[in-house]
Design an enzyme around this catalytic site. Structure first.
Site, PDB file in Angstrom:
ATOM      1  N   SER A 105       0.802  -1.223   0.000  1.00 17.57           N
ATOM      2  CA  SER A 105       0.000   0.000   0.000  1.00 17.57           C
ATOM      3  C   SER A 105       0.834   1.271   0.000  1.00 17.57           C
ATOM      4  O   SER A 105       0.296   2.358  -0.210  1.00 17.57           O
ATOM      5  CB  SER A 105      -0.948   0.015   1.203  1.00 17.57           C
ATOM      6  OG  SER A 105      -0.248   0.306   2.388  1.00 17.57           O
ATOM      7  N   LYS A 148       1.300   4.085   7.454  1.00 15.93           N
ATOM      8  CA  LYS A 148       0.521   4.938   6.562  1.00 15.93           C
ATOM      9  C   LYS A 148       0.929   6.394   6.734  1.00 15.93           C
ATOM     10  O   LYS A 148       1.578   6.777   7.720  1.00 15.93           O
ATOM     11  CB  LYS A 148      -0.975   4.802   6.857  1.00 15.93           C
ATOM     12  CG  LYS A 148      -1.579   3.439   6.526  1.00 15.93           C
ATOM     13  CD  LYS A 148      -1.648   3.183   5.035  1.00 15.93           C
ATOM     14  CE  LYS A 148      -2.389   1.884   4.720  1.00 15.93           C
ATOM     15  NZ  LYS A 148      -1.646   0.705   5.194  1.00 15.93           N
TER      16      LYS A 148
END
Length: 224
Positions: A145, A183
């Site tokens: 990701s 993230k």
């Protein structure tokens, strides 16, 4: 390898069995681990059973049998050290330009996974990669990701421990005290957005109290 919560629960069950001869209730487990609901205890119990550490006995209330303990159990003391304590020591110099950092297991760059806080090995990191102050540790990346930020599956990320973050920082975020992910951090009022660097993954939004920053990305190591 156990997460910190799994380890703490196993230790609590073991202590109560040794002291009272019966395991604690789910309410007692929830209170001991400071969880908000019994569903979290159910997940931890299931994880310990799947990993072969405990067995639930059918048709008997509060019937849990411990099958085995982690190798480090007796030496670790009453609780598994967190990344803020003995498991993540100040970087140890190995040579003039390098420091030894503990690799604290894996971090998800994709769907959040349980936060792993046990040292699996050490890695030599260039001193120039580390901030002048604070503790550091490394994590192995699992998932894709963050590929558009140059972070690939299998990379080792170097993390500086801190509990705050600025918008745009890439952080290790602990979600609901149980799951961790790597993230980009953005605060929007009382909401925290954890953004992926891959269009295949959507941004996840959480209430402020659900997210705890555990560190900020300061470096990356890759082998070919």
């Amino acid at each position: 390898m156990l997460t910190r919560k799994q380890y703490d629960l196993l230790h609590f069950i073991h202590d109560r069995l040794r002291r009272d001869g019966v395991p604690p209730s789910f309410d007692e487990m929830k209170e001991a681990l400071d969880l908000r609901s019994k569903s979290g205890i159910h997940r931890l119990i299931t994880a310990l059973e799947e990993r072969g550490f405990i067995r639930r006995l059918a048709h008997r209330a509060r019937a849990i049998e411990i099958l085995r303990l982690p190798d480090s159990f007796e030496s670790a003391g009453a609780a598994l050290p967190s990344a803020r304590e003995a498991e993540a020591p100040v970087a140890t110099p190995t040579a003039a330009a390098f420091f030894e950092l503990p690799v604290m297991g894996r971090i998800a760059a994709g769907t959040p996974i349980e936060a792993i806080q046990q040292v699996s090995r050490n890695v030599a990191v260039p001193a120039a990669m580390l901030a002048h102050q604070g503790r550091h540790y490394a994590l192995e990346v699992r998932g894709d990701s963050m590929i558009n930020a140059g972070i690939n599956n299998g990379d080792l990320v170097v993390i500086q421990e801190q509990s705050t973050a600025n918008n745009g920082d890439i952080v290790v975020a602990l979600i609901d005290g149980e799951e961790a992910t790597l993230k980009t951090f953005r605060r929007r009022g009382g909401t925290i957005a954890l953004e992926a660097a891959n269009p295949a993954y959507e941004t996840r939004l959480y209430q402020d109290h659900q997210v705890r920053v555990q560190g900020r990305l300061v470096g990356l190591l890759r082998t070919y």
